[in-house]
Write a protein that holds these residues in place. Structure first.
Motif, short mmCIF file in Angstrom:
data_model
loop_
_atom_site.label_atom_id
_atom_site.label_comp_id
_atom_site.label_asym_id
_atom_site.label_seq_id
_atom_site.Cartn_x
_atom_site.Cartn_y
_atom_site.Cartn_z
N ARG A 68 -37.41 55.19 -130.59
CA ARG A 68 -38.07 56.48 -130.64
C ARG A 68 -39.58 56.35 -130.80
O ARG A 68 -40.08 55.38 -131.35
CB ARG A 68 -37.54 57.29 -131.83
CG ARG A 68 -36.06 57.62 -131.79
CD ARG A 68 -35.76 58.56 -130.67
NE ARG A 68 -34.39 59.07 -130.73
CZ ARG A 68 -33.71 59.50 -129.68
NH1 ARG A 68 -34.29 59.50 -128.49
NH2 ARG A 68 -32.48 59.95 -129.81
N PRO B 132 -42.18 57.29 -133.06
CA PRO B 132 -42.03 57.69 -134.46
C PRO B 132 -42.70 58.99 -134.83
O PRO B 132 -42.34 59.61 -135.82
CB PRO B 132 -42.66 56.51 -135.22
CG PRO B 132 -43.57 55.87 -134.24
CD PRO B 132 -42.91 56.03 -132.91
N ASN C 187 -39.48 52.16 -136.14
CA ASN C 187 -38.12 52.10 -135.60
C ASN C 187 -37.23 51.17 -136.42
O ASN C 187 -36.06 51.48 -136.66
CB ASN C 187 -38.16 51.66 -134.14
CG ASN C 187 -38.44 52.81 -133.18
OD1 ASN C 187 -37.55 53.58 -132.84
ND2 ASN C 187 -39.68 52.93 -132.76
N ASN D 264 -36.12 52.95 -139.33
CA ASN D 264 -35.10 53.92 -138.93
C ASN D 264 -33.72 53.27 -138.84
O ASN D 264 -32.69 53.91 -139.12
CB ASN D 264 -35.50 54.52 -137.58
CG ASN D 264 -34.54 55.59 -137.10
OD1 ASN D 264 -34.16 56.49 -137.84
ND2 ASN D 264 -34.14 55.50 -135.84
N VAL E 122 -36.64 60.39 -136.82
CA VAL E 122 -36.43 59.03 -137.32
C VAL E 122 -36.33 59.11 -138.83
O VAL E 122 -36.99 59.93 -139.47
CB VAL E 122 -37.58 58.07 -136.93
CG1 VAL E 122 -37.63 57.86 -135.44
CG2 VAL E 122 -38.92 58.60 -137.43
#
Length: 353
Positions: A32, A34, A108, A111, A249
């Motif tokens: 993603r 962020p 990430n 996450n 996230v």
């Protein structure tokens, strides 16, 4: 082989990006942006740097106009040519790209933590806190000592202000530093914080007191900090429910505190390069307030603060080695006259320094 410039920062970015892609592939998780739900960092940070560049050019332009009898346009061209030549532009852009790549990977990786290691260490961290505080809970002690009114408002402001610390200091390091090695050292140190922080998150996942013992913070008034904590919890719930069905996230991780780590990195860095005393004192005061805010507001355990101090100092030391910088304190103040500088500790700004 890795010493000098942004080579080490680039290696950190590559290592973290590889780890991000490997975990994403192994656990079938999305990569993603962020900050995609707001203004993405890849837009926001270049704008901050561009504003810093513009300010740098304008200040130098005005100074040149006052010192020399030259036309405005001629003076502007002179400033741009002498200050923002190809090597300086490359220095700024390469540093920005290296840092941003490590930042995206870090966010990430953070996450992904619950999917890789769902063991939480909050109980053990809280137990260590009480041991260090002689049987007391640190946040509760701070609530009694500082109160739960004005202190909550002030420390919320401190916590929110920290969010702008990293982009602001990066802009200064990449644009306004007179020594390119010094700027590269700081940017690399921040990237090292991301690397070490991510590793610790996977080793000791935790939520933090506000999520593991929310009742301890019931006496605090509702502030913007409360709203942020609710947002982050909502994001975590959405991600854990179905990581592919949301753009959010999850960013909840307590040990260690990277707020503290990066602030410590900055304070030690400022001491070594010996910026004016008022800047250094202000940085340490802000560091102390950051420690108070993270514990008082429930973001972190006290042991998270200690972990952050270690990571911050270690990141600066490793980055110094990687960029060929010295951990010895400069023998003269940053603003000292040339006559006082018997032996420069750093090379002037250039692509090779």
């Amino acid at each position: 082989m890795l010493r000098g410039g942004f080579r080490a920062a680039t290696v950190v970015a590559v290592v973290m990006t590889f780890a991000m892609l490997l975990i994403a592939w192994a656990y079938d998780l999305p990569v993603r942006d962020p900050d995609g739900v707001s203004v993405p960092t890849w837009v926001r940070l270049p704008l901050i740097v561009a504003a810093a560049v513009a300010l740098d050019v304008v200040i130098r332009w005005v100074v040149l106009l006052r010192r020399e009898e030259v036309g405005g346009l001629t003076a502007l061209r002179t400033v741009v040519r002498d200050r923002w030549h190809r090597d300086q532009v490359w220095f700024t852009v390469s540093g920005l790209v290296a840092w941003y790549a490590s930042y995206v990977a870090f966010r990430n990786l953070k996450n992904y933590v619950p999917f890789v290691n769902d063991r939480l260490w909050d109980t053990e961290l809280a137990r260590l806190d009480r041991l260090l505080w002689l049987g007391n809970d640190p946040a509760t002690v701070l609530h009694h000592v500082l109160g739960t009114g004005l202190a909550a408002q002030v420390l919320t402001v401190v916590y929110v202000l920290w969010i702008g610390l990293v982009p602001a200091t990066l802009a200064i390091a990449l644009v306004w530093t007179r020594f390119s090695r010094t700027g590269a050292w700081f940017v690399t140190a921040v990237s090292m914080n991301w690397l070490f922080g991510a590793a610790v998150y996977y080793a000791f996942p935790s939520l933090g007191p506000i999520y593991s013992a929310p009742g301890d913070f019931d006496d605090l008034p509702r502030t913007f900090n409360t709203t942020i904590q609710e947002w982050l919890l909502e994001d975590r719930v959405e991600v854990l429910a179905d990581p592919s069905a949301t753009q959010a996230v999850q960013t909840i991780a307590a040990f260690a505190s990277l707020h503290v780590a990066i602030t410590v990195t900055l304070c030690l860095f400022l001491e070594i390069i010996r910026l004016p005393a008022w800047i250094r004192v202000s940085a340490w005061v802000f560091a102390g307030l950051t420690v108070l805010s993270t514990v008082y507001l429930g973001w972190h355990f006290f042991v998270d603060v200690l972990g952050g101090v270690v990571i911050g100092a270690l990141s600066l030391a490793v980055a110094a080695w990687a960029t060929g910088s010295s951990l010895r304190r400069r023998p003269y103040a940053w603003s000292a006259p040339t006559a006082e500088r018997k032996r420069p500790a750093y090379s002037p700004a250039s692509p090779s320094s």
